[in-house]
Design an enzyme around this catalytic site. Structure first.
Site, short mmCIF file in Angstrom:
data_model
loop_
_atom_site.label_atom_id
_atom_site.label_comp_id
_atom_site.label_asym_id
_atom_site.label_seq_id
_atom_site.Cartn_x
_atom_site.Cartn_y
_atom_site.Cartn_z
N GLU A 1 0.75 -1.17 0.02
CA GLU A 1 0.05 0.05 0.08
C GLU A 1 0.94 1.18 0.14
OE1 GLU A 1 -0.26 -2.27 2.35
OE2 GLU A 1 -0.46 -1.29 4.58
N ASN A 2 2.01 1.11 0.22
CA ASN A 2 3.03 2.37 0.24
C ASN A 2 3.42 2.52 -1.53
OD1 ASN A 2 4.39 -0.14 0.55
ND2 ASN A 2 6.49 1.14 0.64
#
Lengths: 235, 219
Positions: free
Chosen positions: B46-47
Site C-alpha cells: 500500500e505504500n
C-alpha cells in the site's frame, strides 16, 4: 521558465515560524526530506503541527523533532517504531490525530485539488467516525472527511529541475506527490537538481506549478528500518 | 495446533491464480513464501507498489524500495510504482481481490479489531481501516486465544473496532472458520491434532458445527 532554486535547506526553511502546520513527505524513513528536517531541528522552531504518515523512528526523521519537543501535534496513520512518540502520546505531552492511511492520502490530495470534503467508507463504525457526518450512497454508509492543507509542504524527490518539476524513485514516492500540491509554500529537496529541459516531460510526476522552492540535498543517509535479505526468509 | 508458518501455509491455499493481493504485516507477509510459483498473482504494497518480489540479496538492497512493513524488497518483472493516493484508490475502488491481515479480535458478525489497546498500545491503524472497508475478500490470520487463554473470537469485540461486518474467513492456530453473513463462525477444518471440543472451548462467539469436521491438509 521560473527559477525556483534556493541555496540549501536553511534558506528553504528560513521563514517557517513557530506554530506552523507542515506536511512532511515519506513512508517510514523512505522518501523523507532529510535535509529540511535537519534544518528545522537546527533552527529550533516549535509548536509545529506535522502531517506525515509516520513519525520517524527514535533518533531519525521526525523522531528528531519529537525528541526536542518541537512538535505540538502529529497527524499520522501509523506511529509504531518510535518509543519516544508513544511515551509522549500516552503521557499527553503530544497531541495526536490518527487517520486511516488512505483517508490521509486522500485528504491531502483533496487539499491540493481544491475539494473541501469527500466521502469514504474507511472508519465507518469506528472511533475515527466520532463527530463526523455520515451518508448512505447506494445502500452503503460513508464518512465525510475534510481536506488537509499546510503552511509549508516539504517533499523529497529523486530528480528535479530548477522550475520545480519532480521525479520520484521506487516507493520513495508515497505521500510526496500529494503533499507537494497541498502546501501554501512547497519546498522540494532532490538528490539531483538539473537545468530546465534536461528532464523528459513524459516522466514528470509532480509538475513544477506546485513547487515554490527547490534545492539539491546533501549527505543522504537513507536509513533502512528493516533490512531484510533473501537468505533471511523464514522457510 | 499450527505455528505462524502453519497458519501462513494454510492461508496460501486460499490464493487463486489471477488475484491481486494485499498482505498485512506479520503472519500475512509470510504467506507470500508459500504461494506456489506456478500461480500468477500480484502482491500489492500500500505504500505504492504492485508486484512485490522476494527480499533482496545484500547487493540488491535499495533503501528506496520497501514494503508496508518497512522491509527492503525487490520488484517482479512488470511491476508498477505509484503514489499513496493511487494505492488507496485501487484499494477503495475494490480492485484488490484478497486482503490478508492480522487481528486481535474478530466478532461473530465479522467485525475486526486490530489497531489499538486503550491505555497500552497505540500504533495507529495504518491502512487497515481502508482495506477492511473496501476489500472484496478478507481473510484474517490470528491466534484463537490470548496468552491468558481468553477467546479472541467473540460475540462482540471489546477493543476499538477497525471495521464492521468485513471478515469472511479466519485461519487461527486451531481452525479454519467462515464468518457467515447471517452471523456466526462456521467451523470448516481443525488444525492437526486439535479436537472439535478444544475449538468449542476456545470460541466465545457463536460457533456453528455441521457434520464431521476434517483435519486440515498441509503440504
Amino acid at each position: 521558465m521560473i527559477d525556483k532554486r534556493v541555496l540549501n535547506a536553511e534558506e528553504a526553511t528560513k521563514d517557517i515560524p513557530n506554530g506552523a502546520t507542515l506536511m512532511i513527505g515519506g513512508f517510514g524513513l523512505c522518501g523523507i526530506p532529510e535535509n529540511c528536517i535537519a534544518a528545522i531541528l537546527q533552527k529550533g522552531v516549535n509548536d509545529l503541527t506535522c502531517i506525515s504518515n509516520n513519525a520517524g523512528v527514535d533518533g531519525f526523521g521526525i523522531g528528531l523533532l519529537l525528541k526536542t519537543k518541537q512538535v505540538k501535534k502529529m497527524i499520522s496513520s501509523y506511529v509504531g517504531e518510535n518509543a519516544e512518540f508513544e511515551r509522549q502520546l500516552l503521557s499527553g505531552e503530544l497531541e495526536v490525530e490518527l487517520i486511516p492511511q488512505g483517508t490521509l492520502a486522500e485528504r491531502v490530495r483533496a487539499g491540493g485539488a481544491g475539494i473541501p470534503a469527500f466521502f469514504t467508507p474507511a472508519g465507518v463504525g469506528t472511533e475515527v467516525a466520532e463527530g463526523k457526518e455520515t451518508r448512505v450512497f447506494d445502500g452503503k454508509t460513508y464518512l465525510m472527511e475534510r481536506w488537509l492543507r499546510a503552511d509549508f509542504s516539504i517533499v523529497k524527490a529523486w530528480k528535479g529541475d530548477t522550475s520545480g518539476n519532480l521525479i520520484y524513485k521506487g516507493t520513495a514516492r508515497n505521500f510526496n506527490p500529494m503533499m507537494a500540491t497541498a502546501g501554501t509554500i512547497t519546498i522540494a529537496e532532490v538528490e539531483e537538481l538539473v537545468e530546465v529541459g534536461q528532464l523528459d516531460p513524459n516522466q514528470i510526476h509532480t509538475p513544477g506549478i506546485f513547487v515554490h522552492r527547490i534545492f539539491q540535498g546533501v549527505n543522504y543517509e537513507k536509513r533502512i528500518e528493516q533490512r531484510t535479505i533473501s537468505n533471511s526468509v523464514i522457510r | 495446533m499450527l505455528d505462524k508458518i502453519g497458519i501462513a501455509k494454510r492461508i496460501a491455499q486460499e490464493v487463486r491464480s489471477g488475484m491481486y493481493i494485499n498482505l498485512g504485516i506479520g503472519i500475512p507477509t509470510l504467506v507470500a513464501n508459500y504461494i506456489p510459483t506456478s500461480m500468477n498473482v500480484v502482491l500489492q504494497s500500500e505504500n505504492g507498489l504492485l508486484g512485490i518480489g522476494p527480499f533482496p540479496t545484500e547487493d540488491q538492497v535499495d533503501p528506496d524500495l520497501i514494503n508496508a512493513g518497512k522491509q527492503t524488497i525487490t520488484m517482479m518483472p512488470g511491476s508498477a510504482l505509484f503514489s499513496s493516493a493511487d494505492s488507496f484508490g485501487m484499494i477503495r475502488g475494490g480492485k484488490v481481490n484478497l486482503t490478508i491481515l492480522g487481528a486481535m479480535e474478530v466478532s461473530e458478525n465479522g467485525d475486526i479489531a486490530n489497531w489499538k489497546v486503550p491505555g497500552k498500545m497505540v500504533k495507529g491503524m495504518g491502512g487497515a481501516m481502508d482495506l477492511v472497508a473496501s476489500a472484496q475478500n478478507i481473510i484474517v490470520a490470528m491466534q484463537h486465544c490470548s496468552k491468558e487463554g481468553a477467546s479472541k473470537l467473540l460475540k462482540k469485540c471489546s477493543l476499538p473496532i477497525t471495521g464492521l461486518n468485513c471478515v469472511k474467513k479466519i485461519v487461527s492456530d486451531l481452525a479454519v472458520l467462515d464468518v457467515l453473513p447471517s452471523g456466526g463462525f462456521k467451523l470448516l477444518e481443525r488444525a492437526p491434532g486439535v479436537s472439535v471440543e478444544q475449538i468449542k472451548n476456545a470460541t466465545a462467539g457463536k460457533l456453528i458445527i455441521e457434520g464431521e469436521i476434517p483435519e486440515m491438509k498441509l503440504a
